[in-house]
Design an enzyme around this catalytic site. Structure first.
Site, short mmCIF file in Angstrom:
data_model
loop_
_atom_site.label_atom_id
_atom_site.label_comp_id
_atom_site.label_asym_id
_atom_site.label_seq_id
_atom_site.Cartn_x
_atom_site.Cartn_y
_atom_site.Cartn_z
N SER A 119 0.87 -1.19 0.00
CA SER A 119 0.00 0.00 0.00
C SER A 119 0.89 1.23 0.00
O SER A 119 2.07 1.13 0.38
CB SER A 119 -0.85 -0.02 1.28
OG SER A 119 -1.49 1.22 1.49
N TYR A 179 -1.89 -0.85 10.53
CA TYR A 179 -2.07 -1.20 9.10
C TYR A 179 -0.80 -0.88 8.33
O TYR A 179 -0.29 -1.71 7.57
CB TYR A 179 -3.27 -0.43 8.52
CG TYR A 179 -3.52 -0.71 7.05
CD1 TYR A 179 -4.03 -1.94 6.64
CD2 TYR A 179 -3.23 0.24 6.07
CE1 TYR A 179 -4.26 -2.20 5.30
CE2 TYR A 179 -3.46 -0.01 4.73
CZ TYR A 179 -3.98 -1.24 4.35
OH TYR A 179 -4.20 -1.50 3.01
P1 NDP Z 1 -11.76 -5.68 -0.14
O1 NDP Z 1 -12.19 -5.52 1.29
O2 NDP Z 1 -12.72 -5.34 -1.20
O3 NDP Z 1 -11.20 -7.16 -0.37
C1 NDP Z 1 -10.46 -7.83 0.61
C2 NDP Z 1 -10.48 -9.30 0.30
O4 NDP Z 1 -9.70 -9.97 1.30
C3 NDP Z 1 -11.87 -9.90 0.32
O5 NDP Z 1 -12.04 -10.66 -0.85
C4 NDP Z 1 -11.87 -10.79 1.54
O6 NDP Z 1 -12.62 -11.98 1.26
C5 NDP Z 1 -10.40 -11.14 1.66
N1 NDP Z 1 -10.04 -11.60 2.99
C6 NDP Z 1 -10.10 -10.91 4.16
N2 NDP Z 1 -9.74 -11.72 5.17
C7 NDP Z 1 -9.43 -12.92 4.62
C8 NDP Z 1 -9.01 -14.16 5.14
N3 NDP Z 1 -8.81 -14.34 6.46
N4 NDP Z 1 -8.80 -15.18 4.28
C9 NDP Z 1 -9.00 -15.03 2.96
N5 NDP Z 1 -9.40 -13.87 2.40
C10 NDP Z 1 -9.62 -12.85 3.24
O7 NDP Z 1 -10.43 -4.79 -0.25
P2 NDP Z 1 -9.43 -4.46 -1.46
O8 NDP Z 1 -9.78 -5.19 -2.67
O9 NDP Z 1 -9.27 -3.01 -1.51
O10 NDP Z 1 -8.07 -5.04 -0.83
C11 NDP Z 1 -7.21 -5.94 -1.49
C12 NDP Z 1 -5.79 -5.67 -1.01
O11 NDP Z 1 -5.36 -4.39 -1.48
C13 NDP Z 1 -5.63 -5.65 0.51
O12 NDP Z 1 -4.43 -6.32 0.86
C14 NDP Z 1 -5.51 -4.18 0.82
O13 NDP Z 1 -4.81 -3.93 2.01
C15 NDP Z 1 -4.77 -3.69 -0.41
N6 NDP Z 1 -4.89 -2.27 -0.64
C16 NDP Z 1 -6.12 -1.72 -0.90
C17 NDP Z 1 -6.25 -0.35 -1.03
C18 NDP Z 1 -7.56 0.31 -1.22
O14 NDP Z 1 -7.63 1.55 -1.09
N7 NDP Z 1 -8.64 -0.40 -1.50
C19 NDP Z 1 -5.06 0.53 -0.99
C20 NDP Z 1 -3.83 -0.16 -0.75
C21 NDP Z 1 -3.76 -1.50 -0.59
P3 NDP Z 1 -13.52 -12.82 2.30
O15 NDP Z 1 -14.03 -11.86 3.33
O16 NDP Z 1 -14.58 -13.42 1.42
O17 NDP Z 1 -12.59 -13.87 2.84
#
Ligand code: NDP
Length: 246
Positions: free
Chosen positions: A143, A157
């Site tokens: 990030s 975070y």
């Molecule tokens: P979302 O919340 O839309 O997606 C997060 C995903 O992580 C979901 O599909 C969720 O699926 C999954 N997840 C959470 N916990 C678990 C677990 N224990 N096991 C398996 N899967 C898990 O967020 P983003 O798409 O934005 O995030 C994706 C990545 O990008 C993250 O690492 C985030 O930190 C990073 N990021 C995002 C930014 C943003 O502004 N959006 C900026 C910088 C980085 P489920 O709950 O079904 O398991």
């Protein structure tokens, strides 16, 4: 089609929403075979059906990345189902923003378990296979908070995302000869991530995300890293909304 994406087997963790789901669609449209993993399998099944109805190849896997044995068995199942694994996108993540003074150790644990340990478990499962086949690509979601400390509120975070970036760079140095490692560092991207902030910082986070860009922006950056020739490793991509200051 010769885009260095076609026919690659790509496993994406956290593919049930946001960046993971959009990246799965984007890569599948370019001919990748996508294995999509997360806990919400109903979402994954709908995504697989959508990709298949557009002529792509995809399969869903129930996965909690905090469980080392589950990560290993999903990687093993993907190799059994698709014949190999070419790219692992360690994307699952959580971002509960909260001032340190509120001392919410459950949220600290959850971020360490998903963001750091989940990524390490993915590396642990895929690395021996990548070393054996002498090829492979790790794409880890850090990030901009992994470059600049996001305080107040995002301190833990940020700590987890600094860790993901450090682990990516160290891994690259250690195994880089035929194995590529890319750290992606997005700014505000529209997804469900903002919803993991439920406490006193909730409105601040929602306001910050008004500047967010669509998840397709990150999917295109990921595709750019994959499509390079095998001897070119895109190490880091920082991608912010133009109007984002942080
Ligand atoms: P979302 O919340 O839309 O997606 C997060 C995903 O992580 C979901 O599909 C969720 O699926 C999954 N997840 C959470 N916990 C678990 C677990 N224990 N096991 C398996 N899967 C898990 O967020 P983003 O798409 O934005 O995030 C994706 C990545 O990008 C993250 O690492 C985030 O930190 C990073 N990021 C995002 C930014 C943003 O502004 N959006 C900026 C910088 C980085 P489920 O709950 O079904 O398991």
């Amino acid at each position: 089609m010769s885009n260095n994406i076609e026919s690659k087997v790509v496993l994406i963790t956290g593919a049930s929403s946001g960046i993971g789901a959009v990246t799965a669609r984007h890569l599948a449209a370019q001919g990748a075979h996508v294995a999509v993993a997360a806990r919400r399998t109903d979402r994954l099944d709908a995504l697989v059906a959508e990709i298949e109805s557009s002529g792509g190849r995809a399969k869903a896997y129930a996965l909690d990345v905090t469980d080392k044995a589950q990560v290993e068995s999903v990687v093993s199942a993907v190799v059994a189902d698709f014949g190999r694994l070419d790219v692992l996108i360690n994307n699952a993540g959580l971002m509960p923003i909260r001032p340190m003074a509120e001392v919410n150790t459950d949220e600290w644990d959850a971020m360490i378990d998903v963001n750091i340990k989940g990524t390490l478990y993915g590396i642990a499962a895929a690395l021996p296979r990548f070393l054996k086949q002498q090829s492979g690509h790790f794409i880890n979601l850090s990030s901009v908070a992994g470059i600049k400390v996001f305080a107040p509120g995002g301190t833990v975070y940020s700590g987890t995302k600094f860790a993901v970036r450090a682990i990516s760079e160290g891994l690259r140095q250690e195994v880089g000869e035929n194995i590529r490692v890319t750290s992606i560092e997005p700014g505000a991207v529209d997804s469900e991530l903002k919803l993991s902030t439920t406490g006193t910082a909730q409105q601040t986070v929602l306001d910050f995300y008004k500047q967010a860009v669509p998840a397709e922006s990150v999917a295109r950056a990921i595709a750019f890293a994959i499509e390079q020739p095998g001897d070119v490793d895109i190490n880091e991509i920082v991608i912010r909304p133009t109007r984002q200051e942080f």
